[in-house]
Enzyme design. Structure first.
Site, mmCIF file in Angstrom:
data_model
loop_
_atom_site.group_PDB
_atom_site.id
_atom_site.type_symbol
_atom_site.label_atom_id
_atom_site.label_comp_id
_atom_site.label_asym_id
_atom_site.label_seq_id
_atom_site.Cartn_x
_atom_site.Cartn_y
_atom_site.Cartn_z
ATOM 1 N N ASP A 175 39.685 36.104 40.323
ATOM 2 C CA ASP A 175 40.300 36.965 39.311
ATOM 3 C C ASP A 175 39.316 37.043 38.145
ATOM 4 O O ASP A 175 38.816 36.018 37.680
ATOM 5 C CB ASP A 175 41.629 36.345 38.859
ATOM 6 C CG ASP A 175 42.453 37.271 38.000
ATOM 7 O OD1 ASP A 175 41.911 37.804 37.012
ATOM 8 O OD2 ASP A 175 43.640 37.449 38.303
ATOM 9 N N ILE A 176 39.023 38.245 37.661
ATOM 10 C CA ILE A 176 38.043 38.380 36.570
ATOM 11 C C ILE A 176 38.625 37.998 35.215
ATOM 12 O O ILE A 176 37.890 37.883 34.238
ATOM 13 C CB ILE A 176 37.415 39.787 36.514
ATOM 14 C CG1 ILE A 176 38.472 40.867 36.302
ATOM 15 C CG2 ILE A 176 36.571 40.046 37.751
ATOM 16 C CD1 ILE A 176 37.891 42.231 35.958
ATOM 17 N N HIS A 214 49.356 41.011 46.491
ATOM 18 C CA HIS A 214 48.370 39.954 46.298
ATOM 19 C C HIS A 214 49.030 38.639 45.924
ATOM 20 O O HIS A 214 50.127 38.610 45.381
ATOM 21 C CB HIS A 214 47.310 40.336 45.261
ATOM 22 C CG HIS A 214 47.838 40.706 43.913
ATOM 23 N ND1 HIS A 214 48.454 41.911 43.649
ATOM 24 C CD2 HIS A 214 47.812 40.039 42.734
ATOM 25 C CE1 HIS A 214 48.788 41.967 42.370
ATOM 26 N NE2 HIS A 214 48.422 40.846 41.792
#
Length: 129
Positions: free
Chosen positions: A28-29, A92
């Site tokens: 995850d950024i 997700h």
């Protein structure tokens, strides 16, 4: 096409940690903890519980492998799992290394997620798959 589909297709770069013919896992950024990983089906489906039973089971087993690799790569007590899916219309699973339940607070984001740091974390997790 969702942002996750573009990531899977390689149109948007990602810090990939694992991939199969049906699933893709990447950092995850905007992590809530270092090693925060997203597991997504390659088949674009908005709501995780709209997946066929067999697909959902396979996705969970894929996520289990990724979680085990995270636990080996990132010092933590456990790897927490969350399914929210409101921001991106693509199913997700969030896998987050945790020491306590407060580490799953999505309001908290880690600062200093440089490309070098993220690439090193991704490589460390991938090495344990």
């Amino acid at each position: 096409m969702t942002i996750f589909s573009k990531i899977i297709a390689g149109e948007i770069p990602s810090y990939k940690v694992a991939e199969s013919d049906k699933f893709y896992a990447f950092l995850d950024i905007n992590p809530v903890n270092w090693g925060h990983t997203l597991v997504v089906p390659k088949k674009e489906t908005d709501y995780i519980f709209d997946l066929e039973d067999a697909e959902l089971a396979e996705m969970t087993l894929f996520a289990k492998k990724v979680a085990a690799a995270i636990k080996q790569a990132i010092p933590c007590r456990k790897v927490g799992m969350a399914v929210l899916g409101l921001e991106v219309p693509h199913a997700h699973i969030h896998l987050i290394p945790i020491e306590n339940e407060g580490d799953m607070d999505f309001k908290n984001k880690k600062e200093g997620a440089t490309p070098e740091k993220m690439a090193a974390i991704a490589a460390s997790i991938a090495a344990n798959i």
